[in-house]
Every structure is written in C-alpha cells, then in structure tokens.
Write a protein that holds these residues in place. Structure first.
Motif, PDB file in Angstrom:
ATOM      1  N   GLU A 190       0.825  -1.207   0.000  1.00  0.00           N
ATOM      2  CA  GLU A 190       0.000   0.000   0.000  1.00  0.00           C
ATOM      3  C   GLU A 190       0.859   1.256   0.000  1.00  0.00           C
ATOM      4  O   GLU A 190       0.568   2.233  -0.689  1.00  0.00           O
ATOM      5  CB  GLU A 190      -0.915  -0.026   1.229  1.00  0.00           C
ATOM      6  N   ALA A 192       3.844   1.553  -1.226  1.00  0.00           N
ATOM      7  CA  ALA A 192       4.565   1.669  -2.502  1.00  0.00           C
ATOM      8  C   ALA A 192       3.662   2.010  -3.679  1.00  0.00           C
ATOM      9  O   ALA A 192       4.159   2.327  -4.765  1.00  0.00           O
ATOM     10  CB  ALA A 192       5.306   0.364  -2.793  1.00  0.00           C
ATOM     11  N   ASP A 193       2.352   1.976  -3.476  1.00  0.00           N
ATOM     12  CA  ASP A 193       1.404   2.241  -4.561  1.00  0.00           C
ATOM     13  C   ASP A 193       1.578   3.665  -5.092  1.00  0.00           C
ATOM     14  O   ASP A 193       1.402   4.643  -4.363  1.00  0.00           O
ATOM     15  CB  ASP A 193      -0.028   2.048  -4.040  1.00  0.00           C
ATOM     16  N   GLU A 194       1.928   3.776  -6.376  1.00  0.00           N
ATOM     17  CA  GLU A 194       2.170   5.087  -6.985  1.00  0.00           C
ATOM     18  C   GLU A 194       0.917   5.960  -7.005  1.00  0.00           C
ATOM     19  O   GLU A 194       1.009   7.181  -6.922  1.00  0.00           O
ATOM     20  CB  GLU A 194       2.684   4.897  -8.417  1.00  0.00           C
ATOM     21  N   SER A 195      -0.255   5.330  -7.128  1.00  0.00           N
ATOM     22  CA  SER A 195      -1.483   6.122  -7.236  1.00  0.00           C
ATOM     23  C   SER A 195      -1.776   6.898  -5.959  1.00  0.00           C
ATOM     24  O   SER A 195      -2.371   7.982  -6.006  1.00  0.00           O
ATOM     25  CB  SER A 195      -2.675   5.215  -7.576  1.00  0.00           C
ATOM     26  N   GLU A 196      -1.363   6.369  -4.807  1.00  0.00           N
ATOM     27  CA  GLU A 196      -1.588   7.058  -3.539  1.00  0.00           C
ATOM     28  C   GLU A 196      -0.382   7.909  -3.139  1.00  0.00           C
ATOM     29  O   GLU A 196      -0.533   8.976  -2.553  1.00  0.00           O
ATOM     30  CB  GLU A 196      -1.900   6.050  -2.432  1.00  0.00           C
ATOM     31  N   GLY A 197       0.800   7.418  -3.436  1.00  0.00           N
ATOM     32  CA  GLY A 197       2.024   8.176  -3.130  1.00  0.00           C
ATOM     33  C   GLY A 197       2.328   8.298  -1.648  1.00  0.00           C
ATOM     34  O   GLY A 197       2.981   9.254  -1.218  1.00  0.00           O
ATOM     35  N   TYR A 199       4.426   6.720   0.127  1.00  0.00           N
ATOM     36  CA  TYR A 199       5.865   6.644   0.410  1.00  0.00           C
ATOM     37  C   TYR A 199       6.524   8.022   0.379  1.00  0.00           C
ATOM     38  O   TYR A 199       7.542   8.256   1.042  1.00  0.00           O
ATOM     39  CB  TYR A 199       6.553   5.700  -0.576  1.00  0.00           C
ATOM     40  N   LYS A 200       5.938   8.947  -0.372  1.00  0.00           N
ATOM     41  CA  LYS A 200       6.498  10.291  -0.468  1.00  0.00           C
ATOM     42  C   LYS A 200       6.316  11.086   0.823  1.00  0.00           C
ATOM     43  O   LYS A 200       6.979  12.100   1.031  1.00  0.00           O
ATOM     44  CB  LYS A 200       5.836  11.052  -1.618  1.00  0.00           C
TER      45      LYS A 200
END
Length: 227
Positions: A190, A192-197, A199-200
C-alpha cells in the motif's frame, strides 16, 4: 459554516503542534507522547456532543448541496477527514488496551475493527485531507499538506503494528498468525502504490523504521510456513 472552519483550524493546531516540536529538534520521545495526547484531545473534542454535536454537523453537511461551493466543500471534507481520523485513533486505543488481558478472539475482533478504521482514513474518497476543490479560499494548502505528511506515515505504521502485534499474540494458532503477518507485510504494498504516493510522505528515518518492521513480518511468515 464559520463554526466548522474554526473547528477544523483548532484540530489542525492540536494535531500539528507536537510535530512542529519534533521538527525543531526537541526530544523525539516527548514529541511522540505529546502527539498521542493531542490526538486524544481531538478525539475528546469530536466525542463531546455538548461542545461539538458531531452527528448534527455531519447531517448538516449532508443536507447541503455543495457542488458549486468550493470553499464550503473543502470545509466539509476536512471535517469528515478529522472524524475518520478520530475514530481510527479511538479503535487503536481500544486495541492497545485489549493487548493486556484479552482473549485471542476478542483481540482479533478489536484488531479487525482497528484495521477497518485505519483503512477508512487511508482510502478516504479523494484522499485524506486532500482539498475537495482546488480553490482553497480561507484554507491553507500548507497546513493540509503538513497534516498529511505528519499524520499518515504514523497511521500507516500503526496499521502495520496492529497486524504484526496481533500475529505475535496468535502464535499458538499458526494459520491465524500467518494471516496477520501477511496483512502486516501487505502494508508495504500500500505504501509503494504510486497512485496514492504514501511513500512520499515518509521521512528517510521513518521509512527505514517501517521497512524494518515489514521485514520482521516477512520473517515471521517464513517461520509460520516452516511449522
């Protein structure tokens, strides 16, 4: 609506102040304790119907057509975000209390309640504390961005903690323990999911600590599979 704006601003102040202390180099442990106390204050505020009739305010929001009222849409969404956040914190508190002396079935039930409540925050429609409309009016984009970056990594780590700790408590039941450890490891997917971001939103230090925990969950899955 002015009352809702003031409520949102007060909650933001309660939530962000302990993180500001940490950013200024104050003791991290003290900041963590302060953060939990502040979250508790937010929960008390949203549960105190005499001071803040939450149910009536939510009904008031839902009764209004906000489709062409961008500023009010943002006010309404932020309040609903804080309600979801407070409910997640409340279930976390109940789960932590159950760690002491609850039977496995009761602990499992409270852990699942906690998991659902946190997921409600992480999957909030349009993003938790992401403005509903681009025009913020009296809102501060910086404050909302700070709320996301300060609150969500902590809540994601708490989601991992709930899953991993419940797995440890269920070690006598290998199948159930493995299920919880797998749920703990899946939190990384979850993040790492790019759509949610998500990790940023993590600092390097907090991301390392989170990944260390996920690694521990993966090791526990291997141990379960060997039994």
């Amino acid at each position: 609506w002015d009352g809702l704006r003031e409520t949102n601003a007060l909650i933001r102040q309660f939530v962000l102040e302990p993180f500001a202390d940490e950013a200024n180099g104050l003791d991290g442990c003290r900041g963590g304790e302060s953060s939990e106390k502040r979250a508790g204050a937010v929960l008390f505020l949203l549960k105190n119907d005499e001071f803040l009739p939450k149910a009536k305010l939510l009904a008031f929001i839902d009764e209004n057509d906000l489709s062409n009222k961008e500023d009010l849409s943002n006010v309404a969404k932020e309040f609903k975000c804080w309600v979801a956040y407070a409910e997640a914190k409340e279930t976390l508190h109940k789960w932590r209390c159950s760690l002491v002396d609850s039977e496995e079935e009761e602990l499992d039930r409270k852990a699942r309640d906690c998991h659902r409540a946190i997921q409600k925050v992480l999957s909030f429609p349009g993003g938790w504390n992401v403005p509903a409309c681009p025009t913020l009016g009296s809102f501060g984009t910086l404050d909302l961005s700070s709320c996301r970056s300060n609150c969500l990594p902590r809540m994601i780590s708490e989601l991992w903690d709930v899953s991993h700790a419940t797995g440890l408590r269920n070690r006598s039941d290998v199948k159930r323990a493995r299920e919880w450890f797998e749920m703990a490891a899946d939190v990384a997917v979850e993040v790492a999911d790019e759509s949610e971001g998500f990790y940023k939103l993590f600092s390097q230090r907090s991301l390392r600590a989170f990944l260390k925990g996920v690694n521990a969950s993966c090791l526990e899955i291997i141990r379960c599979n060997e039994k």
